[in-house]
Write a protein that holds these residues in place. Structure first.
Motif, short mmCIF file in Angstrom:
data_model
loop_
_atom_site.label_atom_id
_atom_site.label_comp_id
_atom_site.label_asym_id
_atom_site.label_seq_id
_atom_site.Cartn_x
_atom_site.Cartn_y
_atom_site.Cartn_z
N GLY A 26 48.62 32.89 38.67
CA GLY A 26 47.36 32.47 39.28
C GLY A 26 46.22 32.34 38.29
O GLY A 26 46.31 32.73 37.13
N ILE A 27 45.14 31.78 38.79
CA ILE A 27 43.91 31.62 38.03
C ILE A 27 42.78 32.09 38.94
O ILE A 27 42.81 31.87 40.15
N GLY A 28 41.80 32.78 38.33
CA GLY A 28 40.75 33.32 39.16
C GLY A 28 39.42 33.43 38.44
O GLY A 28 39.30 33.11 37.25
N ILE A 29 38.46 33.93 39.16
CA ILE A 29 37.14 34.16 38.62
C ILE A 29 36.68 35.54 39.10
O ILE A 29 36.94 35.93 40.23
N GLY A 30 36.02 36.25 38.19
CA GLY A 30 35.56 37.59 38.52
C GLY A 30 34.11 37.78 38.11
O GLY A 30 33.56 37.02 37.33
N ARG A 31 33.53 38.85 38.65
CA ARG A 31 32.14 39.18 38.35
C ARG A 31 32.02 40.68 38.16
O ARG A 31 32.53 41.45 38.97
N SER A 32 31.35 41.08 37.09
CA SER A 32 31.09 42.49 36.83
C SER A 32 29.75 42.88 37.44
O SER A 32 28.78 42.13 37.36
N PHE A 33 29.73 44.07 38.04
CA PHE A 33 28.49 44.56 38.65
C PHE A 33 28.07 45.84 37.97
O PHE A 33 28.83 46.61 37.51
#
Length: 149
Positions: free
Chosen positions: A142-149
């Motif tokens: 898969g391919i994805g996008i993430g965000r750090s908080f």
């Protein structure tokens, strides 16, 4: 937090007549990861296969191989993650696959490649393997996008 668009590959799938067929099933992943240090993390990684399918229980004990139906299974796993370097991470964990027909214990292993984007965003590619105890196995890419908080 990240969201992953992927395909789950089942090599012991069955078609409508019961013949062996390799299945490529659309799936989503929602991953939550908490970083303890720069190298170590833990997370809850959940995969959702968005299709019904039939598969042979090739990992079950016994002589007779049973064909089972799976309806939109959900597979959460608690994983430990080791970040090898800036981009590569390895993960290993345990969880379950849940569907209305039957539930299975699973072991998950995987590798991810992440590319940091500005403002805490990350683009990632993933390759995973789920070993469902006494049932069957699944490969995901898969391919994805993430965000750090």
């Amino acid at each position: 937090m990240s969201i992953v668009l992927s395909h789950a590959h089942v090599f012991d799938g069955r078609d409508d007549e019961g013949h062996r067929e390799v299945l490529s099933l659309p799936s989503w992943g929602i991953d939550y990861t908490y970083h303890f240090t720069q190298k170590w993390a833990a997370g809850l990684h959940t995969d959702f296969i968005v299709e019904k399918f039939a598969v042979q229980k090739n990992l079950a004990s016994g002589q007779e191989k049973e064909t089972i139906e799976r309806s939109y299974p959900i597979a959460p796993a608690i994983v430990g993650i080791y970040k090898l370097n800036e981009h590569w991470s390895f993960l290993l964990g345990m969880g379950g696959e849940f569907a209305k027909e039957e539930d299975f214990l699973l072991t998950r292993a995987g590798i991810e490649y992440g590319y940091e984007l500005p403002k805490g965003w990350e683009l990632l590619g993933s390759l995973g393997y789920d070993f469902k105890w006494n049932a069957y196995d699944t490969w995901t890419i898969g391919i994805g996008i993430g965000r750090s908080f």
